[in-house]
Design a protein around this motif. Sequence first.
Motif, mmCIF file in Angstrom:
data_model
loop_
_atom_site.group_PDB
_atom_site.id
_atom_site.type_symbol
_atom_site.label_atom_id
_atom_site.label_comp_id
_atom_site.label_asym_id
_atom_site.label_seq_id
_atom_site.Cartn_x
_atom_site.Cartn_y
_atom_site.Cartn_z
ATOM 1 N N ASP A 16 -23.111 -26.918 7.698
ATOM 2 C CA ASP A 16 -23.422 -27.994 6.800
ATOM 3 C C ASP A 16 -22.069 -28.553 7.132
ATOM 4 N N GLU A 19 -19.691 -29.251 10.447
ATOM 5 C CA GLU A 19 -20.539 -29.720 11.431
ATOM 6 C C GLU A 19 -19.154 -31.370 10.728
ATOM 7 N N ARG A 20 -19.135 -31.398 9.586
ATOM 8 C CA ARG A 20 -18.391 -32.364 9.258
ATOM 9 C C ARG A 20 -16.590 -32.350 9.619
ATOM 10 N N SER A 318 -26.060 -34.915 10.249
ATOM 11 C CA SER A 318 -26.069 -34.264 11.291
ATOM 12 C C SER A 318 -26.284 -34.804 13.362
ATOM 13 N N LYS A 319 -26.619 -34.133 14.246
ATOM 14 C CA LYS A 319 -27.328 -33.748 15.230
ATOM 15 C C LYS A 319 -28.806 -34.167 14.905
ATOM 16 N N GLU A 320 -29.570 -34.533 15.974
ATOM 17 C CA GLU A 320 -30.655 -34.298 15.862
ATOM 18 C C GLU A 320 -31.617 -33.394 16.954
#
Length: 408
Positions: A16, A19-20, A318-320
């Motif tokens: 997580d 990703e940020r 977040s990407k799906e």
Amino acid sequence: MVAIGKPRGTRDFTPDEMERRRAIEKKMRDVFERYGYREIVTPTIENMSLFTMKSGEGIVEETYAFNDKSGRMLALRPELTAPAMRFYLEKLQMEPKPLKIYYFGNCFRYDRPQKGRYREFWQMGCELIGSDKPEAIAELISTAYFVLKEAGLKNVQLRTGDLDILRSSIEKLGVEKADEIMRLIDKSDYEGVESLIEEKSGADEFMEFLKCRDFKSLGKFFDDVKIKRLGDVLEWLSVFGTPYILDTSIARGLDYYKGIVFEIDAPSLGAEKQLCGGGEYSLIPLLGGKDVPTSGFAIGFDRIVLALEKEGFSFPPSKEIVCILPIGGEMRKEAISLATKLREKGIMVEVDLMRRSMQKSLQYADRIRAKFAIIVGPDEWKKGTVIIKNMQSGEQKEVRKKELHNFL
Ligand code: HAM
């Protein structure tokens, strides 16, 4: 507790967090590229002597250094300016000027860790080689400002000063400990400065100069010739649309600086509020090269992330991901071949690898925040269809396999 932890002052980053970080990194890189900078990468280890020349005592004390198996003294890079200059001299001198290079990399300093101060941290920065025109320096400073804005920060404060002016005013005092005064100023220890110079004539005027925040009043301390270049850069900063504060007391911690210098803070961060620092410097002659104007800056990437969190920034979601779930063991191979097809089309796909029941699989899809579950059942497969379940609404729909990727 794990038996072996990570070294003090270093961090692990969860998926997580990564990703940020990657999302912010990308926005920042885009701005460097919009200003014409191109990326370089240099080694994480360098010869220690690269940093002992002109980085200043502080940096040398803080550098992780070690002897390799052949007895060479190596260092984990504490910053990227000296490596960039070494690289320039080895390979890039013939490139057209101005040469604009940027970098993003981890740096190491044996510092006392606290929030916003780490022993391994990331810098994104750049060097501008070949021009010292006031508009070139102003463009450099603007780049830093707009990189921070693009990252999403609302509250930043850009301060610009001139080390030649600061050093001249220390010289006027006639003190021997000019370096110590610079160090105290860099730490904003004004009481320390006052006690060092109290005996000197001009001490009061010097303290007044340090607090001067308005260009017109600088004329009280220096003639127009001395302050002209700073004035020109400030004027160009306005042309570039960059808000600044004049700050006569910027000393910068590294010894290679000269001329125009600047710092950008996030006032919300408290003690470790400095997000960015840079300015004009001279390193190339020390490395044995032909002198050429150089300037640059580095942004403390970790502090950008902290400042954004402090400002309540909403990070991109977040990407799906899509989960493919076979009904019963006999559809497992079909599910996997469907996953491969969708992945080839660029869709992020998870397929059950745990041989879970349908109920458990759906719970898992929910936990990883999947947008859709694709249920692969034997009857539908024969018809060339699958069931798509919207994980948020619970709605289900039968969709032809061939149309699946348009649907997603
Ligand atoms: P610096 O001011 O030493 O400059 O570092 C730049 C930025 O890196 C700081 O403003 C801060 O945000 C971040 N930083 C420094 N130390 C740490 C740490 N221990 N933990 C987290 N962040 C940190 C330079 O390094 C120069 N090379 C900049 C430059 C480029 N000057 C000319 N070109």
